[in-house]
Design an enzyme around this catalytic site. Sequence first.
Site, PDB file in Angstrom:
ATOM      1  N   HIS A   1     -16.451 -42.799  27.185  1.00  0.00           N
ATOM      2  CA  HIS A   1     -16.887 -43.036  25.735  1.00  0.00           C
ATOM      3  C   HIS A   1     -16.803 -42.021  24.841  1.00  0.00           C
ATOM      4  CE1 HIS A   1     -18.728 -47.186  26.046  1.00  0.00           C
ATOM      5  NE2 HIS A   1     -18.643 -46.914  27.287  1.00  0.00           N
TER       6      HIS A   1
ATOM      7  N   LYS B   1     -26.946 -45.874  12.003  1.00  0.00           N
ATOM      8  CA  LYS B   1     -26.712 -45.583  13.234  1.00  0.00           C
ATOM      9  C   LYS B   1     -27.375 -44.254  13.810  1.00  0.00           C
ATOM     10  CE  LYS B   1     -22.417 -45.148  11.265  1.00  0.00           C
ATOM     11  NZ  LYS B   1     -21.337 -45.649  12.186  1.00  0.00           N
ATOM     12  N   ARG B   2     -27.505 -44.269  15.080  1.00  0.00           N
ATOM     13  CA  ARG B   2     -27.867 -42.673  15.553  1.00  0.00           C
ATOM     14  C   ARG B   2     -27.607 -41.490  14.619  1.00  0.00           C
ATOM     15  NH1 ARG B   2     -31.026 -42.608  20.242  1.00  0.00           N
ATOM     16  NH2 ARG B   2     -31.117 -40.680  19.816  1.00  0.00           N
TER      17      ARG B   2
ATOM     18  N   LYS C   1     -21.394 -37.928  12.809  1.00  0.00           N
ATOM     19  CA  LYS C   1     -21.378 -39.276  11.954  1.00  0.00           C
ATOM     20  C   LYS C   1     -21.517 -38.877  10.450  1.00  0.00           C
ATOM     21  CE  LYS C   1     -23.157 -42.265  15.968  1.00  0.00           C
ATOM     22  NZ  LYS C   1     -22.386 -43.177  16.023  1.00  0.00           N
TER      23      LYS C   1
ATOM     24  N   THR D   1     -19.474 -49.481  16.988  1.00  0.00           N
ATOM     25  CA  THR D   1     -19.464 -51.029  16.954  1.00  0.00           C
ATOM     26  C   THR D   1     -20.091 -51.575  15.599  1.00  0.00           C
ATOM     27  OG1 THR D   1     -21.238 -50.850  18.350  1.00  0.00           O
ATOM     28  CG2 THR D   1     -19.080 -51.415  19.366  1.00  0.00           C
TER      29      THR D   1
ATOM     30  N   LYS E   1     -19.846 -55.004  13.259  1.00  0.00           N
ATOM     31  CA  LYS E   1     -21.041 -55.965  12.738  1.00  0.00           C
ATOM     32  C   LYS E   1     -21.096 -55.891  11.254  1.00  0.00           C
ATOM     33  CE  LYS E   1     -23.404 -53.897  16.854  1.00  0.00           C
ATOM     34  NZ  LYS E   1     -24.271 -52.935  17.093  1.00  0.00           N
TER      35      LYS E   1
HETATM   36  C1  LIG Z   1     -24.382 -51.469  16.886  1.00  0.00           C
HETATM   37  C2  LIG Z   1     -25.662 -50.616  16.799  1.00  0.00           C
HETATM   38  C3  LIG Z   1     -25.495 -49.236  17.231  1.00  0.00           C
HETATM   39  C4  LIG Z   1     -24.010 -48.596  17.375  1.00  0.00           C
HETATM   40  O1  LIG Z   1     -23.740 -48.301  16.100  1.00  0.00           O
HETATM   41  P1  LIG Z   1     -22.274 -47.244  15.437  1.00  0.00           P
HETATM   42  O2  LIG Z   1     -22.585 -47.158  14.051  1.00  0.00           O
HETATM   43  O3  LIG Z   1     -21.305 -47.788  16.201  1.00  0.00           O
HETATM   44  O4  LIG Z   1     -22.941 -45.913  15.965  1.00  0.00           O
HETATM   45  C5  LIG Z   1     -26.603 -48.434  17.248  1.00  0.00           C
HETATM   46  N1  LIG Z   1     -27.765 -48.982  17.188  1.00  0.00           N
HETATM   47  C6  LIG Z   1     -27.940 -50.314  17.074  1.00  0.00           C
HETATM   48  C7  LIG Z   1     -29.234 -50.739  16.942  1.00  0.00           C
HETATM   49  C8  LIG Z   1     -26.884 -51.033  16.998  1.00  0.00           C
HETATM   50  O5  LIG Z   1     -27.273 -52.508  16.885  1.00  0.00           O
END
Ligand SMILES: *Cc1c(COP(=O)(O)O)cnc(C)c1O
Length: 820
Positions: free
Chosen positions: A358, A546-547, A552, A654, A658
């Site tokens: 990952h 995101k985190r 990032k 991911t 979304k």
């Molecule tokens: C999809 C998702 C992530 C991953 O987000 P990235 O932008 O790909 O880092 C993290 N937290 C939650 C709650 C998510 O639904």
Amino acid sequence: MNRTSVTKQEFKEAIFENIKKQYRKTIDQATEEQVFQAVAYAVKEIIIDQWIETHKTYEEQDAKTVYYLSMEFLMGRALGNNLINLEVNTMVKEVLAELGFDLNAIEDQEPDAGTGNGGLGRLAACFLDSLATLEYPAYGCGIRYRYGIFEQKIVDGYQVERPDEWLKNGNPFEVRRSEYGMEVKFGGNVRVVKDELGQERRVHENYQSVRAIPYDLPIVGYDNNTVNTLRLWDAEAVQSFDLGSFDRGDYQKAVEQQNLAKTIVEVLYPNDNHYQGKELRLKQQYFFISATVQQVVKKFKQKHGDISLLPEKVVFHINDTHPSLTIPELMRVLMDDEGLAWGEAWAIVKKTCGYTNHTIMSEALEKWPIELFSRLLPRIYQIIEEINRRFCAEIVDKFGSDNERLRRMAILADGQVKMAWLCIAGSHSVNGVARLHTDILINEELKDFYALYPKKFNNKTNGITQRRFLLHGNPLLADWVTRKVGDGWITDLPQIKGIAPLADDPKAQKEFMQIKYENKVRLAQYIKKHNGIDVDPRSIFDVQVKRLHEYKRQLMDVLHVMHLYNELRDNPDMDMMPRTFIFGAKAAPGYRRAKLVIKLINNVAQVVNNDPNINNKLKVVFIENYRVSNAEIIFAAADVSEQISTASKEASGTGNMKFMLNGAVTIGTLDGANIEIAEEVGSENCFIFGMTATEVLQLQREKSYNPWDIYNNNQAVRRVVTQLINGFYAPENPELFREIYDSLLNGGGEPADQYFILKDFDAYAQAHREVDLAYRNQTKWARMAMLNTASAGKFSSDRTIEEYAKEIWKLEKVHVEMDM
Ligand SMILES: *Cc1c(COP(=O)(O)O)cnc(C)c1O
């Protein structure tokens, strides 16, 4: 009961019964939380017969099963998703309305199952949904943490962590399975004894142990009767604890075992993409792996005589290296318990295990100190020593004795156990999670291993489940898509391409934009309620959730906001579309710099939102406690999706998928799956900017980058960077953001601006100007947004799971029939 046979009346009565039995109340006296519990138990009753039938069918067909092993499953809420997959959503909504309740408010009573950090855990959750929907026999296996990812509060602009007591009111969907308990042993020593036949046997003694107890959660497939299982292990003390009956030594041991059981599943480690070498973490890993492996082998043996056939019925998938102990643990069970010789056992292990990588960031790679590892897991360590010895022999065999190469590739080196190398040696498949990521693994990070085992390496680009992130999270758009192209997309997302021709149809454009507007109103209400801030749903919703992690680059996002604010202060009449910048992110509690970025965002918000001179042009909102449940609302409302990681650092992402599915347009770097997103939607329908991965990797190798060159030559950059230390955003303490300033210009332990924020800044600002221009043309924007939704077909986790099932796991589908 069966889904098709539950009438509204029966369901209503089930709710009444549950409220009466559990709370000694009638429905009109019940709180919304109590109604949630009652509804959840009524839904569980619908599920349970399908659940039983599914497992009966798997037994009868003796189907090959994947065990998806993961330290994290970021499930979010279960009720809404279960209603949708059982296709009883409308029925339950009507029943509740008749009883005077709003289904959304009832769903809001459920705490998120926050047993994961971010993308990796959410991927595991999406995979389970797809496995059940695609009718593949599968278990998710993990840990039933008492406390999931912390609840984030923002106090005075700072992140404050509160414990996540998600099990406080019980979990209505779980089933405790104490009959499947397993003992897991730690510490002690290994003694070699000879049995009657003169065969050597290993005896593990003086160990501590805990009893692992599984709690099963149903994973409901969409409209297909399949209910798979997420098995989360809890820990209990082995002996019950009777003070009077122990002598001193036993007493001590009993107390220790009691404590071990209590602490082992207490809390999820809150780090995302960062390794923390804590002994308790290694205990957690071995705990759930040993329990799972022992239980799977035991179940296999109840049906089959010949253990060498295990790979025909079982596949273990190792989600990142956290479950890598599967490899030596299965060796231990096959040799020490089943009496196999090394060669036979190793052949079985390799055939049975697959591994997903990952990340390529060195700080995230797990490397356990040998001292700690061998003390905690003495037998497992012996096995790894032998795996390593044979692995090194294989390397010498293939490449000759090249000490430099051996040092790089050995599983045991520099006093550490290299878990990723163990996974590569012990699995038949090693995959990355997006094309770029896999290419970097093969050509850079893992090129030595690729030279040794070229056939093991493959790519599986991540995906997301459209059932949660469109059908549940965005009902308005989901209904609209279904009206236009039918409901096939729910289980076959590429069918959503059918809306592409409508992207040029003015009426469809209007409808699409109206739905986006209503979703923005919904988010604006959420923001008003939680932040007390008024945001204009007609402004551009520009979102980064995101985190929080330096790679990032939330910092680049907020620096750009600071830049826009400077421009607006210079020229309040500046021609600019009103923008609302929305952030949401948890920082690891020990990650000081990440937490400081949260404070910076909040201070910028404070200043910008209270400036009456620019107020209608710029707003900044930090949504606290970003998690799956509020994510669903956020994605539906986004116009612009910020995917701006330093190229080469984000394995896939991911969140980007979304947003795309929900009709947001990406502003992003050529990193992770963004590349494939741009390819699907066309580069004219997203805003790609900045350095490429190749450029980043080259600049890192050359070590020639000096951020001062940019600082000295770029006035806009110099101005925002200076505002970090002149008190502009922290009048009480001008030094507050000094650390961030230093990270950009001076580095310290690490290279200055190691994530190339200043380097990419101009390109990023330019891309934002293009976003602004594009949005002015609402026809053009609607077309772009619609084409994003229409082009998201590839990014369904259904596609990803089909690839895993066919190419790695070799699974067959098993259809479950319900007899009425
Ligand atoms: C999809 C998702 C992530 C991953 O987000 P990235 O932008 O790909 O880092 C993290 N937290 C939650 C709650 C998510 O639904």
